[in-house]
Design a protein around this motif. Structure first.
Motif, PDB file in Angstrom:
ATOM      1  N   ALA B 441     -20.168  -4.367   7.877  1.00  0.00           N
ATOM      2  CA  ALA B 441     -19.147  -3.250   7.620  1.00  0.00           C
ATOM      3  C   ALA B 441     -17.490  -3.599   8.731  1.00  0.00           C
ATOM      4  CB  ALA B 441     -19.611  -2.487   8.519  1.00  0.00           C
ATOM      5  N   LYS B 442     -17.470  -4.577   9.735  1.00  0.00           N
ATOM      6  CA  LYS B 442     -16.425  -5.208   9.561  1.00  0.00           C
ATOM      7  C   LYS B 442     -15.491  -5.502   8.429  1.00  0.00           C
ATOM      8  CE  LYS B 442     -17.087  -6.202  14.538  1.00  0.00           C
ATOM      9  NZ  LYS B 442     -17.804  -6.302  15.589  1.00  0.00           N
ATOM     10  N   SER B 443     -16.558  -6.119   8.140  1.00  0.00           N
ATOM     11  CA  SER B 443     -16.213  -7.815   6.846  1.00  0.00           C
ATOM     12  C   SER B 443     -15.154  -6.477   5.820  1.00  0.00           C
ATOM     13  CB  SER B 443     -16.918  -7.908   6.085  1.00  0.00           C
ATOM     14  OG  SER B 443     -17.458  -8.917   7.068  1.00  0.00           O
ATOM     15  N   MET B 444     -15.588  -5.452   5.228  1.00  0.00           N
ATOM     16  CA  MET B 444     -15.876  -3.872   4.377  1.00  0.00           C
ATOM     17  C   MET B 444     -14.866  -3.153   4.665  1.00  0.00           C
ATOM     18  SD  MET B 444     -18.873  -1.550   3.075  1.00  0.00           S
ATOM     19  CE  MET B 444     -18.460   0.032   2.189  1.00  0.00           C
ATOM     20  N   LEU B 445     -14.485  -2.693   6.080  1.00  0.00           N
ATOM     21  CA  LEU B 445     -13.278  -2.059   6.479  1.00  0.00           C
ATOM     22  C   LEU B 445     -12.406  -3.141   5.678  1.00  0.00           C
ATOM     23  CD1 LEU B 445     -14.902  -0.150   9.980  1.00  0.00           C
ATOM     24  CD2 LEU B 445     -14.152   0.899   8.244  1.00  0.00           C
ATOM     25  N   ASP B 446     -11.859  -4.379   7.245  1.00  0.00           N
ATOM     26  CA  ASP B 446     -11.073  -5.085   6.377  1.00  0.00           C
ATOM     27  C   ASP B 446     -10.710  -4.979   5.556  1.00  0.00           C
ATOM     28  OD1 ASP B 446     -12.663  -8.010   9.360  1.00  0.00           O
ATOM     29  OD2 ASP B 446     -11.052  -6.359   8.825  1.00  0.00           O
ATOM     30  N   TYR B 447     -11.339  -5.409   4.456  1.00  0.00           N
ATOM     31  CA  TYR B 447     -11.175  -5.849   2.555  1.00  0.00           C
ATOM     32  C   TYR B 447     -10.511  -4.292   2.618  1.00  0.00           C
ATOM     33  CZ  TYR B 447     -11.571  -6.859  -2.263  1.00  0.00           C
ATOM     34  OH  TYR B 447     -11.094  -6.734  -3.436  1.00  0.00           O
ATOM     35  N   ILE B 448     -10.987  -3.180   3.128  1.00  0.00           N
ATOM     36  CA  ILE B 448      -9.839  -1.579   2.081  1.00  0.00           C
ATOM     37  C   ILE B 448      -9.222  -2.331   2.436  1.00  0.00           C
ATOM     38  CG2 ILE B 448     -10.391   0.594   2.901  1.00  0.00           C
ATOM     39  CD1 ILE B 448     -13.087   0.445   2.684  1.00  0.00           C
ATOM     40  N   ARG B 449      -8.660  -2.666   4.492  1.00  0.00           N
ATOM     41  CA  ARG B 449      -7.375  -2.688   4.853  1.00  0.00           C
ATOM     42  C   ARG B 449      -6.160  -3.473   3.783  1.00  0.00           C
ATOM     43  NH1 ARG B 449      -9.355  -4.017   9.927  1.00  0.00           N
ATOM     44  NH2 ARG B 449      -9.849  -1.923  10.053  1.00  0.00           N
ATOM     45  N   GLU B 450      -6.750  -4.546   3.491  1.00  0.00           N
ATOM     46  CA  GLU B 450      -6.021  -5.606   2.255  1.00  0.00           C
ATOM     47  C   GLU B 450      -6.135  -4.645   1.148  1.00  0.00           C
ATOM     48  OE1 GLU B 450      -8.958  -9.432   4.237  1.00  0.00           O
ATOM     49  OE2 GLU B 450      -8.435  -8.922   2.137  1.00  0.00           O
ATOM     50  N   THR B 451      -6.720  -4.236   0.847  1.00  0.00           N
ATOM     51  CA  THR B 451      -6.633  -3.801  -0.499  1.00  0.00           C
ATOM     52  C   THR B 451      -5.973  -2.543  -0.300  1.00  0.00           C
ATOM     53  OG1 THR B 451      -8.687  -2.706  -0.534  1.00  0.00           O
ATOM     54  CG2 THR B 451      -8.632  -4.420  -1.980  1.00  0.00           C
ATOM     55  N   LYS B 452      -4.947  -1.940   1.227  1.00  0.00           N
ATOM     56  CA  LYS B 452      -4.448  -0.818   0.980  1.00  0.00           C
ATOM     57  C   LYS B 452      -4.616   0.752   0.757  1.00  0.00           C
ATOM     58  CE  LYS B 452      -0.413  -3.692   1.148  1.00  0.00           C
ATOM     59  NZ  LYS B 452      -0.114  -4.723   1.264  1.00  0.00           N
ATOM     60  N   MET B 453      -6.216   0.662   0.502  1.00  0.00           N
ATOM     61  CA  MET B 453      -7.286   1.972   0.609  1.00  0.00           C
ATOM     62  C   MET B 453      -7.385   2.679   1.963  1.00  0.00           C
ATOM     63  SD  MET B 453      -9.589   0.826  -2.524  1.00  0.00           S
ATOM     64  CE  MET B 453      -8.805   0.834  -4.589  1.00  0.00           C
ATOM     65  N   THR B 454      -7.032   2.486   2.753  1.00  0.00           N
ATOM     66  CA  THR B 454      -6.685   3.099   4.330  1.00  0.00           C
ATOM     67  C   THR B 454      -6.865   4.410   4.167  1.00  0.00           C
ATOM     68  OG1 THR B 454      -6.857   0.814   4.953  1.00  0.00           O
ATOM     69  CG2 THR B 454      -7.902   3.154   6.943  1.00  0.00           C
ATOM     70  N   LYS B 455      -5.259   4.691   3.733  1.00  0.00           N
ATOM     71  CA  LYS B 455      -4.825   6.368   3.759  1.00  0.00           C
ATOM     72  C   LYS B 455      -5.980   6.490   3.117  1.00  0.00           C
ATOM     73  CE  LYS B 455      -0.424   8.180   3.671  1.00  0.00           C
ATOM     74  NZ  LYS B 455       0.441   7.746   3.271  1.00  0.00           N
ATOM     75  N   LYS B 456      -6.252   6.772   2.281  1.00  0.00           N
ATOM     76  CA  LYS B 456      -6.979   6.951   0.351  1.00  0.00           C
ATOM     77  C   LYS B 456      -8.721   7.316   1.509  1.00  0.00           C
ATOM     78  CE  LYS B 456      -7.970   6.696  -4.370  1.00  0.00           C
ATOM     79  NZ  LYS B 456      -7.761   5.715  -5.034  1.00  0.00           N
ATOM     80  N   LEU B 457      -9.073   6.230   1.862  1.00  0.00           N
ATOM     81  CA  LEU B 457     -10.812   6.688   1.706  1.00  0.00           C
ATOM     82  C   LEU B 457     -11.121   7.017   3.098  1.00  0.00           C
ATOM     83  CD1 LEU B 457     -11.896   3.144   0.299  1.00  0.00           C
ATOM     84  CD2 LEU B 457     -11.817   5.154  -0.567  1.00  0.00           C
ATOM     85  N   LYS B 458      -9.737   7.189   4.078  1.00  0.00           N
ATOM     86  CA  LYS B 458     -10.504   7.246   5.768  1.00  0.00           C
ATOM     87  C   LYS B 458     -10.931   8.405   6.324  1.00  0.00           C
ATOM     88  CE  LYS B 458      -5.702   7.982   7.582  1.00  0.00           C
ATOM     89  NZ  LYS B 458      -4.816   8.071   8.551  1.00  0.00           N
ATOM     90  N   GLN B 459     -11.117   9.498   5.332  1.00  0.00           N
ATOM     91  CA  GLN B 459     -11.439  10.862   4.969  1.00  0.00           C
ATOM     92  C   GLN B 459     -12.473  11.114   4.769  1.00  0.00           C
ATOM     93  OE1 GLN B 459      -9.295  12.998   6.426  1.00  0.00           O
ATOM     94  NE2 GLN B 459      -7.516  11.338   6.532  1.00  0.00           N
TER      95      GLN B 459
END
Lengths: 330, 472
Positions: B441-459
């Protein structure tokens, strides 16, 4: 010394087991495993008095039907009447049909060969083949389509992406005989070593890397040299794809084919000098197994030179011959 | 020249269909029963039968009528299958049986029931998996593993990506191609180890009703359909001589372990991506159920992470993702691609095999070492693995599993991430190994952060569930 080996084909073949091709594989094996010097030594010896002579791979227990002078018209009709059991049109037609079938038969069993070789004539061969039904069923040839897909756009590469290959498949249980003559034990040992260390592990012929040309190779311990011995032989039948020497001054009967040889080993992809490759040899007219040469002395064929722009390249037109005495009008 | 010889064991997880480009003439087979073992296709020697019955007036009459259906019916009713059968193929597809019966009763001429056969030896008519197919599938994976290093491909004069030039960059020029040192033989099979199946196209879109019709195909038996099956072949890796080692190419001389590593790096994520994209959709649940055993097997064997197993996809219906590179592929399809899959009997995808290798190879001239049922050997194999494997620590095991998960994650194309991540997240959250789940789960969240998708997916709810898991 004469020896016999049994070859069992374990996969498909894309290069037929012809004597000159087998020689080529032996030479490459010699070069890779023993070095350039060993190969040069073998080639030099082959130019003088060949230390190794081999046949093409023949169906086990069979030799090629000899090419002999055809029957004249009267003899042909007489034979047709004999085969058709009568002189009437229907019987003659039946006899002629049988002769036509016999003409297609290309192989004599070893036993049949021993029967005819003392006074060999076409009439005798026809009589032997008329009484027998067996012809060896060894190989079937098929054509297979392949395509090469581009891994960038998933389409067939153009041009050349779609191509066809000819495959030779053996029937289950099929075996082949390979006859060899060695000047001495040294050459025999070397021959077997190259087979075991190069030809068998790496495969024979085209597309070795995807499974073609997997062979087994066994020495026949019980082989008798009788077949190569005949007193007062006045003719010789080839067991190899070879280039007959001393003709046309001598009478000979043969089927020939145009060989367009290719270089093997690494010369298939780059030139002998390291430059751009020309893998093709010049076209050579070669005689097929079954060719007969009328001569008192056993022929050996020729090691051909000047077959490529690089003068070091040669082609093995050497061959192994069986002795016979001609009968009839030959 | 040194070489290493192996016996390559091929376990068929799903049916493999490698076509020849040919179709079986409807007059070249008769469907029947096989001694109570179910329906089967008899490949017949029609020529010999016709020759032996040349005096049959009725047969001549039927020939003269030039009607396919009548001739087919006559052959099926009169031919002696014991005498004229050359080969028997078990029929899996019940649809084929029905269609055949209808065709015999006087169906339309155009219902010819074409069958695409597999490769057979010309002489003995034994089926086999071509060595060239195995080698080609391996080559794709090796190319994909090195494409980034190779850089962008050039284009040819038609502005199409030049695969030939790119291929040479990776593998070397034709005389120096590193793959000439890899030799793979054909893998022979026995009679009865193939089966006739119906390829059925399914779509990601549950509302799509149209499917492209496909011919019936002769595929191998497999773990998921038919009987489990293992085939054997010879694999040789030669070690190039010194003067050829420095040739200009990206792929260096390799060992078997390296080769298996490249295969896993390419095919492992592909399997799970397809599973998530297609078979975990509600309308394709039955496929996921059929694949449960295969999925577990892959996870258990790949999860070891030591590359003693390799996943591979072979043959027709492997779909575009498994036959093209990852980064630089540019397939051209007018209507797009990647929206459908073709499944055997509509139940399992084609082509997945599991490879292992044993040192040395012993050929049996009568072919008796060919494909066997895996079930009998399962216990022996299990004992062998247990006794021979060195004991690994929990940390090492966890690290390897995580490594594989990261491979799977990074292989997903960026444009498909938002669609794929929910399924992946659910899998992690439900994972039985809690420690692995947290790290994944941590790896996945880190990857989402790297690909700059956090804003889109955090909801998203699944995103929230992952963060809760990592806070545990």
């Amino acid at each position: 010394m004469y020896t016999q080996y049994k070859i069992i084909v374990q996969s498909k073949l894309q290069t037929p087991l012809q004597s000159d091709t087998i020689y080529g594989h032996f030479c490459w094996g010699l070069r890779y495993h023993q070095g350039e010097e060993a190969l040069s030594e073998f080639l030099d010896a082959s130019k003088k008095g060949p230390p190794i002579l081999i046949s093409s791979a023949l169906p086990a227990g069979f030799v090629p039907r000899p090419e002999l002078p055809s029957l004249d018209r009267k003899a042909l009709f007489d034979k047709a009447k004999e085969l058709g059991f009568g002189k009437g049109k229907a019987q003659l037609f039946s006899g002629m049909s049988q002769l036509k079938e016999i003409k297609k038969k290309k192989w004599l069993s070893i036993k049949q060969w021993h029967q005819i070789r003392h006074e060999a004539s076409d009439l005798q061969v026809i009589s032997e083949l008329a009484d027998s039904h067996s012809q060896p069923k060894t190989m079937q040839v098929s054509s297979k389509a392949h395509n090469t897909i581009s891994r960038l756009d998933n389409t067939v590469i153009e041009p050349g992406g779609l191509y066809f290959t000819r495959e030779y498949w053996t029937f289950p249980g099929a075996r082949f005989d390979l006859y060899c003559f060695f000047e001495n034990q040294h050459w025999k040992s070397l021959w077997e070593k190259v087979w075991m260390e190069y030809i068998i592990p790496f495969g024979f012929g085209k597309d070795k890397s995807t499974g073609s040309g997997q062979l087994e190779f066994h020495l026949v311990e019980t082989f008798s040299e009788d077949i190569f011995q005949l007193d007062d032989a006045d003719a010789w039948m080839s067991l190899s794809h070879c280039v007959l020497d001393d003709y046309p001054t001598n009478a000979s009967w043969f089927s020939s084919h145009l060989k367009k040889g290719r270089l093997g080993g690494e010369y298939a992809v780059h030139g002998p000098g390291g430059g751009k490759s020309n893998p093709f040899k010049k076209s050579i007219l070669m005689q097929l197994p079954g060719s007969v040469l009328k001569h008192a002395v056993q022929p050996k064929g020729r090691l051909l030179e000047n077959v490529h722009s690089d003068e070091r390249i040669c082609h093995f037109g050497l061959g192994l011959f069986l002795p016979l005495r001609l009968g009839g009008e030959a | 020249m040194r070489q290493s010889t192996y016996t390559l064991n091929i376990e068929f997880l799903t049916p493999v269909f490698i076509g020849t480009g040919q179709e079986l003439d409807p007059l070249s087979y008769v469907a029947g029963m096989n001694n109570g073992a179910g329906s089967c296709l008899h490949l017949i020697d029609l020529e010999q039968w016709a020759s032996d019955n040349a005096d049959d007036a009725k047969l001549q009459e039927v020939f003269n009528e030039a009607s396919y259906t009548k001739l087919r019916r006559y052959v099926a009713q009169n031919i002696s299958l014991e005498t004229y059968t050359r080969e028997i193929i078990p029929v899996r597809s019940q649809a084929f049986v029905k269609m055949y019966e209808q065709a015999l009763k006087g169906g339309r001429e155009e219902h010819r029931l074409l069958v695409e056969p597999t490769h057979r030896t010309s002489a003995g008519l034994r089926p086999y998996i071509p060595g060239s197919s195995l080698k080609g599938a391996i080559r794709t994976a090796v190319a994909a593993s090195h494409e980034k290093q190779a850089g962008r491909p050039k284009t040819d004069k038609f502005r199409r990506p030049d695969w030939r030039e790119f291929n040479q960059r990776i593998f070397g020029k034709i005389g120096e191609d590193i793959f000439k040192y890899l030799k793979i033989s054909d893998a022979p099979l026995q009679q009865g180890q193939t089966q006739l199946v119906r390829p059925i196209e399914v779509s990601k879109n549950p509302e799509r009703n149209k499917a492209t019709p496909k011919n019936f195909a002769e595929a191998t038996q497999s773990l998921t359909l038919g009987q489990d099956l293992k085939a054997f072949t010879k694999l040789i890796i030669r070690h190039p001589p010194k003067q050829e080692q420095s040739a200009r190419r990206i792929v260096h001389p390799f060992s078997l372990l390296e080769l298996f590593g490249w295969l896993n790096k390419f095919y492992y994520p592909k399997y799970f991506r397809e599973l998530n994209d297609f078979y975990r959709q509600p309308h394709l649940q039955k496929v996921d159920e059929h694949l449960k055993e295969v999925t577990e097997k892959i996870q258990n064997t790949m999860g070891q992470g030591d590359n003693t197993y390799a996943l591979l996809r072979l043959g027709h219906y492997s779909h575009i993702e498994c036959v093209t590179l990852d980064i630089y592929s540019s397939p051209y399809f007018k209507k797009g691609y990647g929206k459908t899959r073709t499944l055997a009997e509509g139940l399992v995808p084609f082509g997945w095999v599991l490879l292992t290798a044993d040192e040395g190879y012993k050929a049996e001239t009568d072919g008796s070492s060919v494909a066997v049922s895996v079930s009998q050997a399962k216990e022996d194999a299990h004992e062998k693995v247990e006794s021979s494997e060195p004991h690994r620590s929990r940390e090492e095991e966890l690290a390897q599993k995580l490594e594989h998960f990261k491979l799977e994650l990074t292989a997903i194309p960026l444009n498909k991430l938002p669609g794929t991540l929910p399924g992946l997240a659910e899998r992690i959250i439900k994972h039985e190994d809690q420690e692995f789940a947290v790290q994944a789960a941590k790896s996945m969240l880190d990857y989402i952060r790297e690909t700059k998708m956090t804003k889109k997916l955090k909801q998203k709810k699944w995103y929230h569930n992952l963060t809760v898991l990592t806070d545990v």
